[in-house]
Write an enzyme that holds these catalytic residues in place. Structure first.
Site, PDB file in Angstrom:
ATOM      1  N   CYS A   1       0.919  -1.179   0.122  1.00 45.19           N
ATOM      2  CA  CYS A   1      -0.095  -0.071   0.025  1.00 45.19           C
ATOM      3  C   CYS A   1       0.866   1.495  -0.082  1.00 45.19           C
ATOM      4  CB  CYS A   1      -0.908   0.106   1.154  1.00 45.19           C
ATOM      5  SG  CYS A   1      -1.826   1.429   1.572  1.00 45.19           S
ATOM      6  N   GLU A   2       0.653   2.126  -1.093  1.00 46.05           N
ATOM      7  CA  GLU A   2       1.347   3.486  -1.031  1.00 46.05           C
ATOM      8  C   GLU A   2       1.396   4.279   0.229  1.00 46.05           C
ATOM      9  OE1 GLU A   2      -1.078   6.440  -3.967  1.00 46.05           O
ATOM     10  OE2 GLU A   2       0.398   4.885  -4.843  1.00 46.05           O
ATOM     11  N   HIS A   3       0.118   4.157   0.871  1.00 46.43           N
ATOM     12  CA  HIS A   3      -0.307   5.252   1.957  1.00 46.43           C
ATOM     13  C   HIS A   3       0.465   4.760   3.421  1.00 46.43           C
ATOM     14  CE1 HIS A   3      -4.276   5.364  -0.351  1.00 46.43           C
ATOM     15  NE2 HIS A   3      -3.395   6.149  -0.856  1.00 46.43           N
ATOM     16  N   HIS A   4       0.674   3.448   3.528  1.00 41.77           N
ATOM     17  CA  HIS A   4       1.354   3.012   4.815  1.00 41.77           C
ATOM     18  C   HIS A   4       2.539   2.129   4.507  1.00 41.77           C
ATOM     19  CE1 HIS A   4      -3.027   3.665   5.872  1.00 41.77           C
ATOM     20  NE2 HIS A   4      -2.431   4.424   6.603  1.00 41.77           N
TER      21      HIS A   4
ATOM     22  N   GLN B   1      -4.756  -0.580  -4.830  1.00 44.53           N
ATOM     23  CA  GLN B   1      -5.506  -1.990  -5.649  1.00 44.53           C
ATOM     24  C   GLN B   1      -6.003  -1.265  -6.791  1.00 44.53           C
ATOM     25  OE1 GLN B   1      -7.646  -4.709  -3.511  1.00 44.53           O
ATOM     26  NE2 GLN B   1      -8.784  -5.341  -5.227  1.00 44.53           N
TER      27      GLN B   1
ATOM     28  N   HIS C   1      -5.952  -6.489   2.636  1.00 43.06           N
ATOM     29  CA  HIS C   1      -5.049  -5.305   2.986  1.00 43.06           C
ATOM     30  C   HIS C   1      -4.589  -5.355   4.393  1.00 43.06           C
ATOM     31  CE1 HIS C   1      -5.482  -2.837  -0.920  1.00 43.06           C
ATOM     32  NE2 HIS C   1      -6.634  -3.955  -1.068  1.00 43.06           N
TER      33      HIS C   1
ATOM     34  N   CYS D   1      -2.759  -3.086   5.941  1.00 45.38           N
ATOM     35  CA  CYS D   1      -2.815  -1.958   6.528  1.00 45.38           C
ATOM     36  C   CYS D   1      -4.537  -1.545   7.194  1.00 45.38           C
ATOM     37  CB  CYS D   1      -2.873  -0.625   5.461  1.00 45.38           C
ATOM     38  SG  CYS D   1      -4.136  -0.837   4.082  1.00 45.38           S
TER      39      CYS D   1
END
Length: 266
Positions: free
Chosen positions: A155-158, A196, A224, A226
């Site tokens: 995940c590019e956020h976490h 995704q 996910h 996250c």
């Protein structure tokens, strides 16, 4: 009448403007740091009458077809292996541990090596994987489906993993591609920082643009971490995304056929 701006041109302008701004800020910072000893390096005052008209049309060269799928090196250059390992040591200290204790001495090197594999998709070109097409298929023009392709992404956020299965179907027009190549396309995009939704669209984009099929259908289902190991901490939740192009988008019966074949295990 409102005309929707061309997305490729707009992205190119934004990218060029950002590069120009970065260069200007670096130049200004350098001049200000040196101004005490060399006053001539201070930025000159510009007459407002000489300012450029920012609303004037700008000629921008179109981006190559794969520009959005194959990122280039970052503007300031890729950090060295030593810099990457030093960053891991900082994170270990920030987390509350001692990077100099025996169990963590080699961890920075191991993490850097692991990242080379986990994020190897940045160094791969998905377009080139589909360039070889087999045209001698005895007139076959029905659906080609490769299902249950496992993948692991982050995940590019976490920067926390998400993993699952991808299913790809297409109606060939000029030939078929090696089945393993479709799995490699999935890996290429999965081994990058991702969402995704973006990954699903990228897989469809490259198959559509290179193979020129009569239709493309993509389904990605994933869990996910996250969401499972932080935040709401709900494990076992599955996220499903789809993309339909060509005949799959135009004909709902083709979507039903695709989904039936994906779910059928016989």
């Amino acid at each position: 009448m409102y005309v929707k701006p061309d997305s490729t041109t707009m992205k190119s302008r934004v990218a060029r403007a950002g590069d120009a701004m970065d260069a200007a800020l670096k130049s200004l910072s350098y001049r200000l740091n040196e101004s005490q000893d060399r006053p001539e390096l201070l930025p000159a005052v510009v007459d407002p009458a000489d300012r450029r008209n920012d609303n004037a049309p700008v000629e921008v060269a179109p981006l190559p077809a794969s520009a959005e799928r194959v990122p280039t090196e970052i503007a300031l250059g890729r950090p060295s292996r030593e810099e990457a390992e030093a960053a891991v040591r900082v994170l270990l200290r920030w987390a509350g541990d001692d990077p100099n204790r025996e169990g963590l001495l080699d961890t920075p090197a191991r993490v850097a090596k692991a990242y080379e594999q986990i994020f190897s998709g940045y160094r791969q070109d998905a377009d080139s994987l589909l360039e070889r097409v087999f045209e001698e298929v005895e007139g076959y023009s029905d659906i080609v489906l490769v299902r249950d392709i496992p993948f692991y992404s982050h995940c590019e956020h976490h920067m926390v993993p998400f993993m699952g299965l991808a299913h790809i179907a297409y109606y060939p027009s000029k030939g078929v591609v090696g089945l393993s190549k479709l799995a490699r396309v999935v890996d290429t995009f999965a081994k990058r920082l991702q969402t995704q939704e973006t990954m699903t669209a990228q897989i469809a984009d490259v198959i559509e643009s290179i193979l020129k099929p009569r239709g493309v259908a993509i389904m990605v289902e994933a869990e996910h971490l996250c969401m499972a190991m932080r935040g709401v901490q709900k494990a076992g939740v599955s996220t499903l995304t789809t993309q339909f192009r060509g005949v799959f988008k135009d004909d709902s019966s083709e979507q039903v056929r695709f989904l039936t074949l994906v779910r059928s295990k016989s």
